[in-house]
Design a protein around this motif. Structure first.
Motif, PDB file in Angstrom:
ATOM      1  N   LYS A   1     -41.897 -35.389  40.408  1.00 20.37           N
ATOM      2  CA  LYS A   1     -43.058 -35.642  39.552  1.00 20.37           C
ATOM      3  C   LYS A   1     -43.966 -34.409  39.634  1.00 20.37           C
ATOM      4  O   LYS A   1     -44.069 -33.787  40.688  1.00 20.37           O
ATOM      5  CB  LYS A   1     -43.817 -36.874  40.043  1.00 20.37           C
ATOM      6  CG  LYS A   1     -42.972 -38.147  40.072  1.00 20.37           C
ATOM      7  CD  LYS A   1     -42.598 -38.609  38.687  1.00 20.37           C
ATOM      8  CE  LYS A   1     -41.910 -39.975  38.751  1.00 20.37           C
ATOM      9  NZ  LYS A   1     -41.477 -40.418  37.398  1.00 20.37           N
TER      10      LYS A   1
ATOM     11  N   LYS B   1     -34.662 -38.989  30.718  1.00 19.95           N
ATOM     12  CA  LYS B   1     -35.487 -38.340  29.698  1.00 19.95           C
ATOM     13  C   LYS B   1     -34.946 -36.943  29.410  1.00 19.95           C
ATOM     14  O   LYS B   1     -34.581 -36.213  30.318  1.00 19.95           O
ATOM     15  CB  LYS B   1     -36.932 -38.268  30.165  1.00 19.95           C
ATOM     16  CG  LYS B   1     -37.572 -39.651  30.198  1.00 19.95           C
ATOM     17  CD  LYS B   1     -39.063 -39.561  30.297  1.00 19.95           C
ATOM     18  CE  LYS B   1     -39.642 -40.973  30.236  1.00 19.95           C
ATOM     19  NZ  LYS B   1     -41.089 -40.965  30.450  1.00 19.95           N
TER      20      LYS B   1
ATOM     21  N   ASN C   1     -38.126 -41.104  24.686  1.00 15.10           N
ATOM     22  CA  ASN C   1     -37.230 -40.629  25.755  1.00 15.10           C
ATOM     23  C   ASN C   1     -37.491 -39.163  26.114  1.00 15.10           C
ATOM     24  O   ASN C   1     -36.603 -38.457  26.564  1.00 15.10           O
ATOM     25  CB  ASN C   1     -35.772 -40.839  25.335  1.00 15.10           C
ATOM     26  CG  ASN C   1     -34.846 -40.838  26.536  1.00 15.10           C
ATOM     27  OD1 ASN C   1     -35.085 -41.559  27.499  1.00 15.10           O
ATOM     28  ND2 ASN C   1     -33.818 -40.009  26.502  1.00 15.10           N
TER      29      ASN C   1
ATOM     30  N   SER D   1     -43.448 -44.867  27.877  1.00 16.31           N
ATOM     31  CA  SER D   1     -42.192 -44.407  28.482  1.00 16.31           C
ATOM     32  C   SER D   1     -40.993 -45.180  27.951  1.00 16.31           C
ATOM     33  O   SER D   1     -39.884 -44.661  27.896  1.00 16.31           O
ATOM     34  CB  SER D   1     -42.264 -44.573  30.007  1.00 16.31           C
ATOM     35  OG  SER D   1     -42.024 -43.333  30.630  1.00 16.31           O
ATOM     36  N   LYS D   2     -41.220 -46.438  27.585  1.00 15.71           N
ATOM     37  CA  LYS D   2     -40.130 -47.235  26.991  1.00 15.71           C
ATOM     38  C   LYS D   2     -39.942 -46.893  25.521  1.00 15.71           C
ATOM     39  O   LYS D   2     -38.867 -47.065  24.959  1.00 15.71           O
ATOM     40  CB  LYS D   2     -40.453 -48.736  27.102  1.00 15.71           C
ATOM     41  CG  LYS D   2     -40.173 -49.294  28.480  1.00 15.71           C
ATOM     42  CD  LYS D   2     -40.317 -50.807  28.460  1.00 15.71           C
ATOM     43  CE  LYS D   2     -40.100 -51.377  29.853  1.00 15.71           C
ATOM     44  NZ  LYS D   2     -40.708 -52.700  29.980  1.00 15.71           N
TER      45      LYS D   2
ATOM     46  N   PRO E   1     -40.272 -36.470  28.292  1.00 26.56           N
ATOM     47  CA  PRO E   1     -41.211 -36.587  29.404  1.00 26.56           C
ATOM     48  C   PRO E   1     -42.649 -36.815  28.930  1.00 26.56           C
ATOM     49  O   PRO E   1     -43.055 -36.340  27.867  1.00 26.56           O
ATOM     50  CB  PRO E   1     -41.084 -35.229  30.108  1.00 26.56           C
ATOM     51  CG  PRO E   1     -39.746 -34.709  29.720  1.00 26.56           C
ATOM     52  CD  PRO E   1     -39.514 -35.204  28.322  1.00 26.56           C
ATOM     53  N   ILE E   2     -43.396 -37.554  29.764  1.00 30.53           N
ATOM     54  CA  ILE E   2     -44.784 -37.883  29.434  1.00 30.53           C
ATOM     55  C   ILE E   2     -45.712 -37.380  30.533  1.00 30.53           C
ATOM     56  O   ILE E   2     -45.516 -37.663  31.711  1.00 30.53           O
ATOM     57  CB  ILE E   2     -44.961 -39.403  29.274  1.00 30.53           C
ATOM     58  CG1 ILE E   2     -44.160 -39.891  28.055  1.00 30.53           C
ATOM     59  CG2 ILE E   2     -46.441 -39.778  29.120  1.00 30.53           C
ATOM     60  CD1 ILE E   2     -43.984 -41.380  27.999  1.00 30.53           C
TER      61      ILE E   2
ATOM     62  N   LYS F   1     -45.139 -45.032  35.206  1.00 37.44           N
ATOM     63  CA  LYS F   1     -43.835 -44.380  34.946  1.00 37.44           C
ATOM     64  C   LYS F   1     -43.979 -42.973  34.360  1.00 37.44           C
ATOM     65  O   LYS F   1     -43.094 -42.484  33.647  1.00 37.44           O
ATOM     66  CB  LYS F   1     -42.964 -45.225  33.973  1.00 37.44           C
ATOM     67  CG  LYS F   1     -42.861 -46.702  34.303  1.00 37.44           C
ATOM     68  CD  LYS F   1     -41.954 -46.925  35.487  1.00 37.44           C
ATOM     69  CE  LYS F   1     -41.877 -48.410  35.852  1.00 37.44           C
ATOM     70  NZ  LYS F   1     -41.476 -48.605  37.248  1.00 37.44           N
ATOM     71  N   ALA F   2     -45.105 -42.329  34.641  1.00 40.51           N
ATOM     72  CA  ALA F   2     -45.329 -40.997  34.080  1.00 40.51           C
ATOM     73  C   ALA F   2     -44.436 -39.970  34.762  1.00 40.51           C
ATOM     74  O   ALA F   2     -43.996 -40.171  35.899  1.00 40.51           O
ATOM     75  CB  ALA F   2     -46.795 -40.604  34.254  1.00 40.51           C
ATOM     76  N   ASP F   3     -44.146 -38.891  34.062  1.00 43.46           N
ATOM     77  CA  ASP F   3     -43.338 -37.805  34.617  1.00 43.46           C
ATOM     78  C   ASP F   3     -44.226 -36.737  35.253  1.00 43.46           C
ATOM     79  O   ASP F   3     -43.762 -35.969  36.083  1.00 43.46           O
ATOM     80  CB  ASP F   3     -42.484 -37.187  33.507  1.00 43.46           C
ATOM     81  CG  ASP F   3     -41.564 -38.226  32.906  1.00 43.46           C
ATOM     82  OD1 ASP F   3     -40.576 -38.573  33.562  1.00 43.46           O
ATOM     83  OD2 ASP F   3     -41.871 -38.743  31.813  1.00 43.46           O
TER      84      ASP F   3
END
Lengths: 251, 193
Positions: free
Chosen positions: A4, B110, A195, A191-192, A197-198, A218-220
């Protein structure tokens, strides 16, 4: 394993960092090049430079700052603010920026996303979205969050992905400045929905908020400004806590 | 020592030049064939889309030149992928230096992979002073499969080649120029090969 990311953001106006910064031994709190270097040395995974100048002069200054930052730091950085054409992106990449972020210009003319990702590759095109929860709906805002659009966050995010963005930077205006945590519910739904990255932005106040944004949201990646600038939290300390919570980070 | 970065029209090569500048090495950006052939070390960069990058290489006749170079060559990111046999991106035939195919990541993760990932099973002088499980920065949607030319592995849902080596040719999927001190170590090692 992919980690992360922790991303400090510098707001820059007419060549100077705007928000107050309070590092120990800081020689020049307003110098974005010096600050970027400090963050890179202190373990930041990336840096975002956001140009909030409203004038042409300010924009020209930004070009030199980007060049200077690129010369001095050895981690990736993204440049955003006022970018609205292929020429703008070319200029910033030629100055050594790794990624660029667009926001209002993408809302104004969505085809810009397609054009930029085709020309430069999705990997360097981040689309930033500012949204505010109004009633039960997340409404996208433009022009620095001042004007509401008729776009819904999740629909716009899906469109942005389909048009070729490589990454999303979602700022919750509802959470921004509150220091009460990130918008984890909306982030998890985002995130759902897509697809790519966030990067989560808006609401960081204490270490636990970062644990939550990765576990619940669920963040990247997580972006923050004042929590790092004011020296409340160092990136290394934050990463140690995240690691204790079994969140993969680069330490 | 003369270092050349092949400039064939893909963006974002300034950062490689600046990384070498930080190491005290002046790198020349050029697509001139004789300048490339006479260099001591060559960086083959690449950012963007594979089929259009390959077209640009061909338009400058570099597709015939690169595979015949005899000095150390380091492909970075798309540069490394174009040194392989084939890539699924735009169904593109590569330069065929590395005997391996480049595939798209499965969408259970992702895509693109963006960020810092570990590299391991390091098997080359390129990694002197770099520990197992060191973090390197990557941005990519396609990956080279593991093969006999693999000199470093990484995992993103699936195991893949983080680096490849054959004779004088080296390739890395990650961006050493953006991977902090350990990435700079790799660039230094390349200059010493």
């Amino acid at each position: 394993m992919l980690t992360k990311r922790i991303i400090p953001c510098l707001d820059i106006k007419n060549g100077r960092t705007v928000k107050g910064v309070n590092f120990i031994d800081l020689k020049d709190a307003g110098d974005p090049v010096f600050l970027a270097k400090q963050y890179a040395d202190m373990g930041a995974d990336e840096i975002v430079l956001l140009d909030i100048s409203a004038t042409l002069e300010g924009r020209k200054t930004m070009r030199n700052i980007v060049l200077n930052v690129a010369e001095h730091i050895n981690i990736p950085f993204t440049v955003g603010g006022g970018i609205s054409s292929i020429d703008d992106v070319s200029e910033m990449l030629n100055c050594g920026a790794d990624k660029i972020s667009i926001n209002s210009s993408a809302i104004k003319r969505p085809d810009l996303i397609n054009e930029l990702s085709q020309k430069f590759g999705s990997q360097c095109i981040t689309v930033a979205i500012d949204a505010k929860k109004i009633g039960s709906e997340w409404v996208v805002h433009t022009t620095g969050g001042t004007i509401a659009t008729n776009l819904n966050l999740f629909n716009w995010a899906k469109e942005v992905e389909q048009r070729g963005a490589g990454e999303l930077l979602f700022t919750s205006m509802t959470n921004d400045g509150t220091k009460s945590g990130f918008a984890n519910e909306a982030l998890a739904k985002l995130s759902k929905t897509v697809n790519i990255p966030i990067i989560a932005s808006g609401g960081a106040g204490i270490k636990k908020h970062f644990v939550d944004v990765f576990k619940k949201g669920k963040a990247d990646a997580a972006l923050a400004a004042s929590i790092f600038h004011y020296g409340n939290l160092t990136i290394v300390d934050l990463k140690r806590i995240l690691k204790q919570q079994n969140i993969q980070v680069r330490l | 020592m003369k270092l050349v970065i092949i400039d064939y029209g893909t963006g974002n090569i300034k950062s490689i030049q600046l990384a070498f500048k930080r190491l005290g090495v002046d790198a020349i950006l050029t697509s001139n064939i004789s300048a490339i052939q006479s260099a001591d070390r060559i960086i083959f960069p690449g950012v963007g889309e594979a089929s259009s990058a390959m077209r640009m290489l061909k338009s400058k006749k570099l597709d015939c030149i690169i595979p015949n170079l005899t000095q150390p060559v380091l492909g970075i990111c798309l540069g490394m992928q174009l040194m392989c046999n084939y890539t699924e991106e735009g169904e593109t035939e590569g330069l065929g230096i590395f005997d391996v195919k480049v595939r798209h990541f499965n969408k259970v993760v992702k895509v693109p992979q963006i960020g810092w990932n570990t590299i391991n099973n390091l098997k080359s002088e390129l990694f002197v002073g770099i520990n197992e499980n060191e973090y390197m920065y990557s941005v990519h949607s396609y990956y080279a499969e593991n093969c006999k030319e693999t000199i470093a592995n990484s995992v993103y849902h699936i195991g893949f080649s983080a680096a490849l080596h054959k004779n004088n040719f080296y390739g890395v999927q990650f961006h050493p120029e953006k991977s902090s001190a350990k990435g700079e170590q790799l660039l230094k090692n390349f200059m010493k090969l």
